[in-house]
Design a protein around this motif. Structure first.
Motif, mmCIF file in Angstrom:
data_model
loop_
_atom_site.group_PDB
_atom_site.id
_atom_site.type_symbol
_atom_site.label_atom_id
_atom_site.label_comp_id
_atom_site.label_asym_id
_atom_site.label_seq_id
_atom_site.Cartn_x
_atom_site.Cartn_y
_atom_site.Cartn_z
ATOM 1 N N THR A 1 -28.424 -8.413 -15.061
ATOM 2 C CA THR A 1 -27.037 -8.508 -14.619
ATOM 3 C C THR A 1 -26.298 -7.184 -14.800
ATOM 4 O OG1 THR A 1 -26.302 -9.234 -16.808
ATOM 5 C CG2 THR A 1 -26.834 -10.960 -15.223
ATOM 6 N N ILE A 2 -25.305 -7.018 -13.963
ATOM 7 C CA ILE A 2 -24.302 -5.970 -14.122
ATOM 8 C C ILE A 2 -22.987 -6.730 -14.272
ATOM 9 C CG2 ILE A 2 -23.119 -4.015 -13.083
ATOM 10 C CD1 ILE A 2 -25.720 -3.574 -11.403
ATOM 11 N N LYS A 3 -22.303 -6.498 -15.367
ATOM 12 C CA LYS A 3 -21.068 -7.230 -15.624
ATOM 13 C C LYS A 3 -19.890 -6.264 -15.607
ATOM 14 C CE LYS A 3 -18.799 -10.535 -18.562
ATOM 15 N NZ LYS A 3 -18.867 -11.448 -19.663
ATOM 16 N N ILE A 4 -18.911 -6.550 -14.764
ATOM 17 C CA ILE A 4 -17.663 -5.795 -14.754
ATOM 18 C C ILE A 4 -16.690 -6.569 -15.629
ATOM 19 C CG2 ILE A 4 -15.731 -4.974 -13.360
ATOM 20 C CD1 ILE A 4 -17.695 -4.710 -11.011
ATOM 21 N N GLU A 5 -16.242 -5.926 -16.704
ATOM 22 C CA GLU A 5 -15.362 -6.600 -17.650
ATOM 23 C C GLU A 5 -13.891 -6.361 -17.362
ATOM 24 O OE1 GLU A 5 -17.072 -5.156 -21.272
ATOM 25 O OE2 GLU A 5 -18.608 -6.707 -21.242
ATOM 26 N N SER A 6 -13.549 -5.168 -16.832
ATOM 27 C CA SER A 6 -12.153 -4.902 -16.489
ATOM 28 C C SER A 6 -12.067 -3.860 -15.390
ATOM 29 C CB SER A 6 -11.369 -4.430 -17.720
ATOM 30 O OG SER A 6 -11.813 -3.159 -18.138
ATOM 31 N N LYS A 7 -10.983 -3.960 -14.621
ATOM 32 C CA LYS A 7 -10.736 -3.024 -13.529
ATOM 33 C C LYS A 7 -9.268 -2.613 -13.590
ATOM 34 C CE LYS A 7 -10.726 -2.795 -8.481
ATOM 35 N NZ LYS A 7 -10.965 -3.586 -7.259
ATOM 36 N N ASP A 8 -9.027 -1.332 -13.833
ATOM 37 C CA ASP A 8 -7.684 -0.768 -13.885
ATOM 38 C C ASP A 8 -7.441 -0.042 -12.569
ATOM 39 O OD1 ASP A 8 -5.430 0.805 -14.261
ATOM 40 O OD2 ASP A 8 -6.002 1.490 -16.266
ATOM 41 N N VAL A 9 -6.697 -0.688 -11.641
ATOM 42 C CA VAL A 9 -6.495 -0.107 -10.311
ATOM 43 C C VAL A 9 -5.525 1.069 -10.335
ATOM 44 C CG1 VAL A 9 -7.133 -2.196 -9.069
ATOM 45 C CG2 VAL A 9 -4.756 -1.837 -9.715
ATOM 46 N N VAL A 10 -4.650 1.144 -11.339
ATOM 47 C CA VAL A 10 -3.696 2.252 -11.431
ATOM 48 C C VAL A 10 -4.411 3.547 -11.797
ATOM 49 C CG1 VAL A 10 -1.681 3.135 -12.666
ATOM 50 C CG2 VAL A 10 -1.778 0.724 -12.005
ATOM 51 N N ASN A 11 -5.249 3.501 -12.839
ATOM 52 C CA ASN A 11 -5.978 4.689 -13.306
ATOM 53 C C ASN A 11 -7.368 4.811 -12.692
ATOM 54 O OD1 ASN A 11 -3.922 5.622 -15.159
ATOM 55 N ND2 ASN A 11 -4.438 3.800 -16.356
ATOM 56 N N LYS A 12 -7.765 3.824 -11.874
ATOM 57 C CA LYS A 12 -9.078 3.789 -11.216
ATOM 58 C C LYS A 12 -10.217 3.868 -12.231
ATOM 59 C CE LYS A 12 -7.385 5.720 -6.903
ATOM 60 N NZ LYS A 12 -7.106 4.637 -6.101
ATOM 61 N N ILE A 13 -10.190 2.938 -13.188
ATOM 62 C CA ILE A 13 -11.216 2.862 -14.236
ATOM 63 C C ILE A 13 -11.837 1.465 -14.224
ATOM 64 C CG2 ILE A 13 -11.661 2.920 -16.724
ATOM 65 C CD1 ILE A 13 -9.292 4.877 -16.963
ATOM 66 N N ILE A 14 -13.153 1.426 -14.260
ATOM 67 C CA ILE A 14 -13.883 0.159 -14.376
ATOM 68 C C ILE A 14 -14.719 0.215 -15.646
ATOM 69 C CG2 ILE A 14 -15.778 -1.202 -13.416
ATOM 70 C CD1 ILE A 14 -14.622 -0.819 -10.699
#
Length: 177
Positions: A135-148
């Motif tokens: 698996t690849i798990k994305i835990e958070s996505k910050d669209v303002v700073n463009k950080i995953i």
């Protein structure tokens, strides 16, 4: 035009990896201990990947926002162990960039929502390994700073490749759209 060239190269590499993995005979695969803790001290765009299986090493991976991107809501990440004299290249992507768990599994049909390819230099020659389990798990996505932020735990167990690899890491990367 440049994006099409990048995508064509990535798709070609994945196709070559699948074909080469299918051409190698099966073998007995060792069971890894799985007790090595994953490093969580990496900084933005810089993380430690743990590799176990038929070989074992820890390697620092750099991943820059000029290569990482979100295209049609899919996340595409490219990383390497160094800017020069590279020994490991990683390419992975998920069908969505939203937080969630994405499976690299190829069976049962319809479960696959991510791809993970590793190119490792062995005796001066790059070999590609499609890691089709995990698996690849994305835990958070910050669209303002463009950080995953997320993590992956993938392997190519029972894939018939010449090396069985288990790869794990926590990552925090920047991206462009």
């Amino acid at each position: 035009m440049i994006n099409r060239i990048k995508y064509s190269i990535i798709v070609s590499i994945l196709l070559i990896a699948v074909l080469s993995a299918c051409s190698v005979g099966n073998k007995v695969i060792p069971d890894p201990s799985g007790s090595i803790p994953v490093d969580t001290t990496g900084s933005l765009g810089n993380f430690t990947m743990i590799v176990t299986g038929d070989t074992a090493f820890n390697i620092n991976i750099l991943s820059d926002s000029t290569l990482n991107q979100i295209k049609d809501d899919s996340l595409i990440v490219i990383g390497a162990d160094a800017l020069t004299n590279t020994k490991v290249l990683l390419y992975f992507g998920t069908l969505s960039s939203e937080p969630g768990t994405y499976y690299t599994e190829t069976a049962p049909p319809g479960i696959t929502s991510a791809l993970f390819l590793a190119r490792i230099k062995i005796n001066g020659v790059f070999k590609s390994y499609l890691l089709q389990h995990g698996t690849i798990k994305i835990e958070s996505k910050d669209v303002v700073n463009k950080i995953i932020k997320g993590r992956f735990d993938v392997n190519n167990e029972n894939a018939g490749a010449d090396l069985t690899l288990y790869m794990r890491a926590n990552f925090s990367i920047t991206y462009k759209e």
